[in-house]
Design an enzyme around this catalytic site. Sequence first.
Site, short mmCIF file in Angstrom:
data_model
loop_
_atom_site.label_atom_id
_atom_site.label_comp_id
_atom_site.label_asym_id
_atom_site.label_seq_id
_atom_site.Cartn_x
_atom_site.Cartn_y
_atom_site.Cartn_z
N SER A 96 -13.80 23.62 8.14
CA SER A 96 -13.70 24.52 10.00
C SER A 96 -13.16 25.57 10.46
CB SER A 96 -12.65 23.24 10.45
OG SER A 96 -13.69 22.81 12.25
N ASP A 233 -15.83 27.54 16.00
CA ASP A 233 -15.03 28.10 14.69
C ASP A 233 -16.58 27.97 13.72
OD1 ASP A 233 -15.81 24.59 14.92
OD2 ASP A 233 -13.53 24.41 14.19
N ASP A 237 -17.79 22.56 15.23
CA ASP A 237 -17.11 21.63 15.88
C ASP A 237 -16.43 21.68 16.87
OD1 ASP A 237 -14.69 21.60 14.37
OD2 ASP A 237 -14.76 20.29 13.80
#
EC number: 5.4.2.10
Length: 451
Positions: A96, A233, A237
Amino acid sequence: MGRYFGTSGIREVVNEKLTPELALKVGLALGTYLQEGKVVIGCDTRTSSVMLKNAVISGLLATGIDVIDIGLAPTPLTGFAIRLYNAEAGVTITASHNPPQYNGIKVWDRDGMAYTPDKEHELEKIIESGNFRRVPWNEVGTLKTANPRKEYIEAILREINLKGSYTVVIDAGNGAGSIVSPYLHRELGNRVITLNSDPSGFFVRELEPNKESLSMLEKTVKVLNADIGIAHDGDADRVGVVDENGEFVEYEVMLSLIAGYMLKKYGKGKIVTTVDAGFALDDYIRELGGEVVRTRVGDVAVAEELVKHGGVFGGEPSGTWIMPQWNLTPDGIFASALVLEMIDRLGPIGELAKDVPKYVTLRKKIPCSNELKNKVMNKIADLIPREFSYERIITIDGIRIENDDWWILFRPSGTEPIMRITLEAHTEEMAERLMKKAENLVKSVIKDLSS
């Protein structure tokens, strides 16, 4: 947290704690847990992602599980593909917003919701036992490749309808969102300019979309007189927003605005957020006739509460949003289209933001080894009553102490070796004073326990 899984799956430095050997075991454990069916797998742009993805695939195939490899894919695309292909589960290889030396493995259920801590614990028990299901040669799973991007974009276009056309600058952060987000916004009828759109694992900017990392996006929006800037990112998400004035819109403000828009779009109901969200959301949503429910940090906790309460929207003050009418996977790409629809219906974000109550929010990260975290939290719990005078305490995730005009949250990160302090106050002077006191407390505890 378990031995391997934290608040967002497994997330560690590559080839230190997160190795191909561990990834293979995760694949074997997941296949052993499922026993049958299909699993969708995708990965972000990190240099280690293909290596880890192939190891997980090998483990799944060895247990007789069929695998659909969707290749380079933002996390929300994996969540969408699980339902599209009627799979039993999905796996994303991503860390992430973490730095490039990290990677991770996150597992999703057939509804697109991240595996709960209980399910992750079951996987950990299988890994620890080494008692993996291994099928004979004629029952090894099959591997297929697929590209669900077209279906994903078409599905969003059925949900989001813009009456106008807008100039949109998208900073994909060299992440997986670069292969979907710009194309979606062009299909929505917008003029799109991209920054950091090369899907490379050598990230140009810090991956967490915030004011510090998005200075180029702010400048570009201002110079081009664009209507909005969108940032993602590494796995898309999350979504960060720069308004029509070239100013980064703080996450607390965007959380309130989009939650309010969801109430207007889908009707009154409950808004789910986390313990690190501030007073502004409560005040804003209360005026619109909604109710805020808090839970522990992490998208799986938000998704669980959304299902439990039949919530309208769930979001964290990190740009992670879940729209349950769409999917239970946090989706920064769908969210960006939703923001455009909000602008289309209600007006520029800079103007809308004026209606959100303004408080001072400060955040601090303090290095702390994972091994020390529990001891540090226990010691902080002992010292807090002596150091602070407060009216309420919430301990569902970390320790949050509150008065009517401020709150402080002490919480160990579930994805990095750090302690987090988040606080909010009605004035800057009060916020700075509280942060200094809280920071000194955490640092002194870590120092004492490290000696």
